[in-house]
Enzyme design. Structure first.
Site, PDB file in Angstrom:
ATOM      1  N   ASP A 144      -6.685  -3.004  -7.699  1.00 37.72           N
ATOM      2  CA  ASP A 144      -7.196  -3.671  -6.501  1.00 37.72           C
ATOM      3  C   ASP A 144      -7.514  -5.118  -6.827  1.00 37.72           C
ATOM      4  O   ASP A 144      -7.854  -5.443  -7.971  1.00 37.72           O
ATOM      5  CB  ASP A 144      -8.454  -2.972  -5.972  1.00 37.72           C
ATOM      6  CG  ASP A 144      -8.745  -3.382  -4.532  1.00 37.72           C
ATOM      7  OD1 ASP A 144      -8.175  -2.774  -3.614  1.00 37.72           O
ATOM      8  OD2 ASP A 144      -9.520  -4.344  -4.330  1.00 37.72           O
TER       9      ASP A 144
ATOM     10  N   ARG B 132       0.820  -1.222   0.000  1.00 33.57           N
ATOM     11  CA  ARG B 132       0.000   0.000   0.000  1.00 33.57           C
ATOM     12  C   ARG B 132       0.851   1.268   0.000  1.00 33.57           C
ATOM     13  O   ARG B 132       0.456   2.282   0.577  1.00 33.57           O
ATOM     14  CB  ARG B 132      -0.967   0.037   1.196  1.00 33.57           C
ATOM     15  CG  ARG B 132      -2.048  -1.011   1.174  1.00 33.57           C
ATOM     16  CD  ARG B 132      -3.117  -0.637   0.160  1.00 33.57           C
ATOM     17  NE  ARG B 132      -4.053  -1.734  -0.016  1.00 33.57           N
ATOM     18  CZ  ARG B 132      -5.186  -1.871   0.676  1.00 33.57           C
ATOM     19  NH1 ARG B 132      -5.533  -0.973   1.550  1.00 33.57           N
ATOM     20  NH2 ARG B 132      -5.967  -2.892   0.456  1.00 33.57           N
TER      21      ARG B 132
ATOM     22  N   ARG C  80      -6.489  11.169  -6.118  1.00 33.13           N
ATOM     23  CA  ARG C  80      -7.765  10.454  -6.010  1.00 33.13           C
ATOM     24  C   ARG C  80      -8.936  11.429  -6.144  1.00 33.13           C
ATOM     25  O   ARG C  80      -9.937  11.124  -6.810  1.00 33.13           O
ATOM     26  CB  ARG C  80      -7.857   9.696  -4.683  1.00 33.13           C
ATOM     27  CG  ARG C  80      -9.054   8.749  -4.632  1.00 33.13           C
ATOM     28  CD  ARG C  80      -9.231   8.106  -3.274  1.00 33.13           C
ATOM     29  NE  ARG C  80      -9.417   9.097  -2.227  1.00 33.13           N
ATOM     30  CZ  ARG C  80      -9.559   8.834  -0.933  1.00 33.13           C
ATOM     31  NH1 ARG C  80      -9.495   7.583  -0.523  1.00 33.13           N
ATOM     32  NH2 ARG C  80      -9.723   9.787  -0.061  1.00 33.13           N
TER      33      ARG C  80
HETATM   34  O1  CP3 Z   1      -0.080  -1.771  -2.523  1.00 34.95           O
HETATM   35  C1  CP3 Z   1      -0.305  -0.858  -3.348  1.00 34.95           C
HETATM   36  O2  CP3 Z   1       0.069   0.318  -3.171  1.00 34.95           O
HETATM   37  C2  CP3 Z   1      -0.934  -1.242  -4.667  1.00 34.95           C
HETATM   38  C3  CP3 Z   1      -2.367  -1.154  -4.760  1.00 34.95           C
HETATM   39  C4  CP3 Z   1      -3.237  -2.078  -3.930  1.00 34.95           C
HETATM   40  C5  CP3 Z   1      -4.485  -1.663  -3.379  1.00 34.95           C
HETATM   41  N1  CP3 Z   1      -5.112  -2.736  -2.849  1.00 34.95           N
HETATM   42  C6  CP3 Z   1      -5.014  -0.292  -3.431  1.00 34.95           C
HETATM   43  C7  CP3 Z   1      -6.072   0.107  -2.488  1.00 34.95           C
HETATM   44  C8  CP3 Z   1      -3.102  -3.428  -3.623  1.00 34.95           C
HETATM   45  C9  CP3 Z   1      -1.939  -4.368  -3.897  1.00 34.95           C
HETATM   46  C10 CP3 Z   1      -4.301  -3.845  -2.957  1.00 34.95           C
HETATM   47  C11 CP3 Z   1      -4.558  -5.224  -2.527  1.00 34.95           C
HETATM   48  C12 CP3 Z   1      -5.782  -5.544  -1.787  1.00 34.95           C
HETATM   49  N2  CP3 Z   1      -7.030  -4.986  -1.929  1.00 34.95           N
HETATM   50  C13 CP3 Z   1      -5.872  -6.591  -0.836  1.00 34.95           C
HETATM   51  C14 CP3 Z   1      -4.774  -7.542  -0.466  1.00 34.95           C
HETATM   52  C15 CP3 Z   1      -3.769  -6.942   0.463  1.00 34.95           C
HETATM   53  C16 CP3 Z   1      -4.295  -6.645   1.842  1.00 34.95           C
HETATM   54  O3  CP3 Z   1      -4.353  -5.448   2.171  1.00 34.95           O
HETATM   55  O4  CP3 Z   1      -4.586  -7.584   2.589  1.00 34.95           O
HETATM   56  C17 CP3 Z   1      -7.209  -6.600  -0.361  1.00 34.95           C
HETATM   57  C18 CP3 Z   1      -7.772  -7.545   0.690  1.00 34.95           C
HETATM   58  C19 CP3 Z   1      -7.917  -5.586  -1.064  1.00 34.95           C
HETATM   59  C20 CP3 Z   1      -9.370  -5.262  -0.954  1.00 34.95           C
HETATM   60  C21 CP3 Z   1      -9.578  -3.883  -0.461  1.00 34.95           C
HETATM   61  N3  CP3 Z   1      -9.295  -2.727  -1.182  1.00 34.95           N
HETATM   62  C22 CP3 Z   1     -10.069  -3.493   0.798  1.00 34.95           C
HETATM   63  C23 CP3 Z   1     -10.487  -4.455   1.910  1.00 34.95           C
HETATM   64  C24 CP3 Z   1     -10.102  -2.101   0.826  1.00 34.95           C
HETATM   65  C25 CP3 Z   1     -10.665  -1.241   1.926  1.00 34.95           C
HETATM   66  C26 CP3 Z   1      -9.773  -1.182   3.097  1.00 34.95           C
HETATM   67  C27 CP3 Z   1      -8.748  -0.096   2.921  1.00 34.95           C
HETATM   68  O5  CP3 Z   1      -7.568  -0.330   3.189  1.00 34.95           O
HETATM   69  O6  CP3 Z   1      -9.180   0.986   2.517  1.00 34.95           O
HETATM   70  C28 CP3 Z   1      -9.566  -1.640  -0.411  1.00 34.95           C
HETATM   71  C29 CP3 Z   1      -9.352  -0.230  -0.827  1.00 34.95           C
HETATM   72  C30 CP3 Z   1      -8.008   0.163  -1.344  1.00 34.95           C
HETATM   73  N4  CP3 Z   1      -7.219  -0.581  -2.172  1.00 34.95           N
HETATM   74  C31 CP3 Z   1      -7.354   1.411  -1.113  1.00 34.95           C
HETATM   75  C32 CP3 Z   1      -6.145   1.379  -1.828  1.00 34.95           C
HETATM   76  C33 CP3 Z   1      -5.129   2.485  -1.939  1.00 34.95           C
HETATM   77  C34 CP3 Z   1      -7.916   2.564  -0.304  1.00 34.95           C
HETATM   78  C35 CP3 Z   1      -9.012   3.183  -1.101  1.00 34.95           C
HETATM   79  C36 CP3 Z   1      -9.078   4.684  -0.996  1.00 34.95           C
HETATM   80  O7  CP3 Z   1      -8.211   5.387  -1.535  1.00 34.95           O
HETATM   81  O8  CP3 Z   1     -10.043   5.150  -0.381  1.00 34.95           O
END
Ligand code: CP3
Length: 343
Positions: A75, A25, A38
């Protein structure tokens, strides 16, 4: 050919005095420039499907910190959406999806090779990054592992114990296995396209692997990851794969050998000393600083970072957090961590 990129050298099995480093992340809400981009895109999903802006947020942490790797901004839930699930994000809560709980729901999904029109913007993001990344920085593509993706497709949201997915796998194994197979095939197709577009490494995120125990871990975490890696290696044997069976505990032991992964990413529930003795003996490991240090900082952060570098200094290691950096992290602490690693 010997690799010049630091990340690829560790993945090829080289022990380096200063390990390569990146953060899960790393493009995210703790960075003001991410929040600004964003806002420009409108919302998170619009950002994921806007190749120019997705490439921009991928590059932001590279410019700020000179990490050794960039990870594609996307994602894991874009694959279910490409298969036909509804997907939206509730601010402050997380993802929501339409649910699959029976054969009728499963029958509405698209075929695994029908996902590419929907995912074309992601492939375009990879192409832009392959062109624009500094030459010494490696580009990581990724996808969710089938079990983790299935937990969201079945429950329609994140769940503390993945109970709805466990219920379906026990009560309706025919539908559950069909869903796992569809996700596996779609993930192979998706990752192959990322590699064709320029990804040099791929990572498979099994964030909820920890709730699978014993035989269920073998069947639903290890086997699907192995199937994906086998298919990728058949076509691209030289592309390294990082597997992340989060909170696998003893399941980390032998995971790389059993799946064909080039590196196992470790969460911070296992100690670095234990992992060096039990997991790193088989090859490269990634991890595993607790993300909370990016919030709390101070001497603890420096001590813990140095302790992890030292624990893994006897073999190939990629420094990372044990899970994603959180929105409340202080961007200055990331630099403190990098200074502690790079000296
Ligand atoms: O790592 C990076 O910088 C690359 C991009 C990336 C994102 N999600 C962007 C994101 C990666 C590799 C992921 C993987 C991801 N997404 C996983 C596996 C890794 C982990 O964290 O366990 C999972 C389970 C998800 C599903 C997901 N996406 C959830 C549960 C959420 C909400 C929780 C949260 O952290 O906000 C997201 C949203 C998300 N994915 C954000 C980002 C930058 C935040 C969204 C925002 O900007 O509001």
């Amino acid at each position: 050919m010997a690799h010049t990129k630091k990340l690829l050298r560790s993945l090829a099995g080289e022990t380096q005095t200063v390990p390569p480093v990146w953060m899960m992340r790393q493009a995210g809400r703790y960075l003001p420039e991410y929040r600004a981009t964003r806002a420009k895109a409108g919302d998170f999903l619009s950002l994921c499907y806007n190749p120019e802006l997705a490439a921009e947020v991928t590059l932001q942490p590279i410019r700020r910190y000179a990490f050794d790797a960039a990870i594609l901004f996307a994602d894991i839930l874009l694959v279910p959406q490409a298969l036909g699930a509804d997907l939206w994000f509730v601010t402050g809560e997380g993802p929501r999806l339409s649910t699959i709980t029976n054969a009728e729901g499963f029958a509405k999904l698209k075929r695994a090779d029908d996902i590419h029109d929907h995912l074309a913007p992601v492939y375009e993001t990879v192409k832009i990054l392959a062109r624009e990344l500094p030459k010494d920085i490696a580009l990581i593509g990724f996808a969710g592992a089938p079990w983790t993706v299935a937990t969201y497709m079945i429950a329609g949201q994140g769940t503390p114990d993945q109970a709805p997915a466990h219920k379906l796998r026990i009560e309706n194994p025919a539908v559950f296995d069909a869903l796992m197979d569809r996700i596996t095939q779609a993930t192979i197709a998706y990752l192959l396209m990322q590699i064709e577009a320029g990804a040099e490494v791929v990572k498979i995120f099994d964030s909820w692997a920890g709730s699978l125990k014993g035989e269920a871990f073998t069947k639903y975490a290890l086997q699907p990851t192995k199937a994906i890696i086998t298919a990728l290696k058949a076509k691209y044997p030289h592309i390294p794969v990082i597997a992340f069976p989060r909170e696998a505990g003893d399941g980390y032991i032998g995971f790389a050998k059993a799946t064909g992964a080039d590196c196992v990413a470790l969460d911070n529930s296992v100690s670095a000393d234990w992992a060096a003795a039990n997991v790193q003996i088989d090859g490269c490991v990634q991890g595993n600083l607790a993300p909370r240090h990016m919030v709390t900082g101070g001497q603890d952060l420096i001590d813990e970072t140095k302790r992890i570098v030292k624990a893994f200094s006897g073999g190939p290691h990629i420094f990372n957090l044990g899970h994603g950096i959180t929105p409340d992290a202080n961007p200055d602490n990331v630099q403190v961590m990098l200074d502690a690693i790079r000296g």
